[in-house]
Scaffold this motif. Structure first.
Motif, PDB file in Angstrom:
ATOM      1  N   GLU A 103       9.549  -7.050  -4.606  1.00 15.12           N
ATOM      2  CA  GLU A 103      10.683  -6.527  -3.864  1.00 15.12           C
ATOM      3  C   GLU A 103      10.230  -5.999  -2.499  1.00 15.12           C
ATOM      4  O   GLU A 103       9.051  -5.767  -2.265  1.00 15.12           O
ATOM      5  N   ILE A 104      11.200  -5.782  -1.599  1.00 16.47           N
ATOM      6  CA  ILE A 104      10.894  -5.331  -0.244  1.00 16.47           C
ATOM      7  C   ILE A 104      10.568  -3.841  -0.255  1.00 16.47           C
ATOM      8  O   ILE A 104      11.383  -3.016  -0.682  1.00 16.47           O
ATOM      9  N   ARG A 105       9.371  -3.490   0.217  1.00 17.87           N
ATOM     10  CA  ARG A 105       8.901  -2.117   0.323  1.00 17.87           C
ATOM     11  C   ARG A 105       8.186  -1.983   1.667  1.00 17.87           C
ATOM     12  O   ARG A 105       6.968  -2.238   1.747  1.00 17.87           O
ATOM     13  N   PRO A 106       8.900  -1.640   2.745  1.00 17.09           N
ATOM     14  CA  PRO A 106       8.344  -1.746   4.108  1.00 17.09           C
ATOM     15  C   PRO A 106       6.962  -1.135   4.289  1.00 17.09           C
ATOM     16  O   PRO A 106       6.058  -1.798   4.818  1.00 17.09           O
ATOM     17  N   LEU A 107       6.755   0.116   3.888  1.00 19.64           N
ATOM     18  CA  LEU A 107       5.463   0.763   4.121  1.00 19.64           C
ATOM     19  C   LEU A 107       4.367   0.113   3.281  1.00 19.64           C
ATOM     20  O   LEU A 107       3.268  -0.157   3.772  1.00 19.64           O
ATOM     21  N   ARG A 108       4.665  -0.161   2.036  1.00 18.27           N
ATOM     22  CA  ARG A 108       3.682  -0.816   1.177  1.00 18.27           C
ATOM     23  C   ARG A 108       3.395  -2.240   1.652  1.00 18.27           C
ATOM     24  O   ARG A 108       2.265  -2.721   1.542  1.00 18.27           O
ATOM     25  N   ASP A 109       4.432  -2.893   2.173  1.00 17.30           N
ATOM     26  CA  ASP A 109       4.229  -4.258   2.676  1.00 17.30           C
ATOM     27  C   ASP A 109       3.305  -4.264   3.893  1.00 17.30           C
ATOM     28  O   ASP A 109       2.484  -5.176   4.062  1.00 17.30           O
ATOM     29  N   LEU A 110       3.435  -3.251   4.760  1.00 21.90           N
ATOM     30  CA  LEU A 110       2.534  -3.166   5.901  1.00 21.90           C
ATOM     31  C   LEU A 110       1.091  -2.966   5.449  1.00 21.90           C
ATOM     32  O   LEU A 110       0.162  -3.559   6.016  1.00 21.90           O
ATOM     33  N   TYR A 111       0.916  -2.139   4.443  1.00 21.56           N
ATOM     34  CA  TYR A 111      -0.439  -1.935   3.906  1.00 21.56           C
ATOM     35  C   TYR A 111      -0.972  -3.232   3.300  1.00 21.56           C
ATOM     36  O   TYR A 111      -2.142  -3.598   3.497  1.00 21.56           O
TER      37      TYR A 111
END
Length: 457
Positions: A103-111
């Motif tokens: 699923e979309i998780r902006p901060l975790r996706d950046l990491y």
């Protein structure tokens, strides 16, 4: 007045060398394949280890390539159960774990993006082959940022097909980014290819189906009678009634609610009928509460949960049902067909490619419970016809989807993508050296002019 001197013309000729050094730091080194076959290094990427099942034949194939040709493969995926990681490790293919979420998780996706960039910079693969949507977005961008020469995305399906509103727009945007990051997009079925192209997601020079479709082919699998009987006892199946089988995630997109309602009707004609569901519930596309209670409480419904080696369970079934709303190319339908089962599926994108109506199974419109009920009853009412279609399905899968044939198509694609990368590198090299030479000439001319025009002290 004193003028600051520019570098002497002798130093200007070092610019092409400095430019070449800069390029060697910023680009992967692709061996010149025109002088004979060079070794190939590939990285497979999936969001979660469960999806390594899609790459099972690829991993087996690359084990052979490593042994016979010296090529190298590795896997990038998020942490997960050891049994899934063993799909790669048992073939001697290393697995590196990078946190990623479906699923979309902006901060975790950046990491995750930062971690993926670090892994690719360290490993420097010639090719990256991405097999799931979220990984296609994150690993695709990481591969562009780290300039991996060859980038392939396998689009197994389109989640946006069954969504609406802002979520659909966001999912389509993610797919556009993933496609833009890839040099080649492979689709497992012709109907999915046509649908994705109709949405304008694929540019004219990208997008293909290898052979008859399928991602990795289907290998024949024999199950011994004692094993089948043991599994039957463990699941609590009885031999008095027919078994309708389903394999997949227990979510709305798979048509599980429709299958449960159709099975309730089937039980009115066949009270001893059984519905075997192999899969787990997921929160990303949850079933309604009534369907969950039906699965957990209805007599005749056997919920086996997630099964790692699902192919041992097909001999327990009399007919296989997958009333899905969308697919890429359903591997479970091909696996069931390879086991000699007639398949009941839908006319949805991807699903319709895995069934030949009237020959290998039945097709119904997605979401049509009466049509699904009728198809199930036809299959149970006529065992001779059911077995005929199952036999046809088995022969069709063996002739069209052998792993050896599918892997040959993939090897040809890998070579083609690397050849294109080599051509791009040569073009960039010519342009770069031309720019460097022109820059050197300009600086030399400026130096000469300065030498004669600057006032002396």
């Amino acid at each position: 007045m004193r003028y600051d001197r520019v570098p002497s013309h002798a130093h200007c000729w070092l610019l092409p060398i400095a430019y070449s050094s800069l390029r060697s730091d910023c680009h992967w080194v692709i061996s010149d394949r025109s002088q004979g076959r060079a070794l190939m290094k590939i990285t497979f990427v999936v969001t979660v280890p469960d999806s390594l099942a899609f790459f099972s034949e690829h991993l087996r194939h690359w084990k052979g390539r490593q042994a016979d040709q010296g090529d190298h493969a590795e896997v990038l995926t998020s942490p997960g159960p050891a049994e899934f990681l063993q799909l790669a490790l048992k073939h001697g293919i290393p697995v590196r774990q990078v946190p990623m979420e479906r699923e979309i998780r902006p901060l975790r996706d950046l990491y995750s993006l930062w971690q993926l960039c670090a892994e690719l910079r360290r490993d420097r693969p010639d090719l990256i082959h991405i097999g799931t949507p979220k990984a296609a977005l994150l690993a695709g961008m990481a591969a562009v940022l780290t300039r991996v020469p060859g980038r392939i995305y396998t689009m197994h399906g389109l989640r946006a097909e069954t969504t609406q509103g802002p979520k659909r727009a966001l999912l389509l945007l993610a797919e556009r980014v993933a496609v833009a990051c890839a040099h080649e997009v492979v689709l497992p079925s012709h109907s999915l290819h046509a649908y994705v192209r109709s949405l304008g997601l694929l540019p004219p020079h990208k997008g293909r189906v290898l052979g008859s479709g399928s991602f990795s082919g289907i290998r024949s699998h024999e199950v011994s009678l004692p094993t089948a009987e043991r599994l039957r006892r463990d699941l609590g199946l009885h031999s008095q009634g027919p078994v309708i089988g389903f394999v997949g995630r227990l979510v709305r997109d798979k048509g599980v609610a429709e299958l449960c309602r159709a099975f309730a009707e089937v039980q009115r004609h066949y009270p001893a009928a059984q519905l075997l569901l192999l899969g787990q519930f997921e929160e990303g596309d949850p079933l309604d509460e009534a369907t969950r209670q039906f699965i957990q409480q209805q007599p005749g419904v056997i919920w086996g949960g997630y099964v790692f080696n699902v192919r041992d369970h097909y001999p327990l079934m009399d007919v296989f049902a997958l009333p899905t709303y969308r697919e890429g190319f359903p591997t479970v339908s091909l696996e069931a067909a390879a086991s000699g089962l007639a398949v009941i599926s839908t006319t949805a994108t991807g699903a319709r490619d895995a069934v030949q109506p009237g020959e290998t199974g039945w097709q119904v419109p997605p979401g049509d419970v009466p049509a699904l009920t009728l198809a199930l009853l036809e299959a149970l009412d006529d065992p001779v016809e059911r077995r005929r279609r199952g036999s046809n399905a088995q022969a069709w899968v063996q002739s069209e989807f052998s792993p050896e044939t599918v892997m040959r198509h993939w090897d040809e694609l890998y070579e083609e993508v690397l050849a294109r990368a080599q051509a791009r590198r040569r073009v960039r090299g010519k342009v770069g050296w031309t720019a460097a030479a022109l820059g050197s000439l300009a600086l030399t001319a400026l130096t000469v002019r300065t030498q004669f025009s600057c006032p002396r002290q």
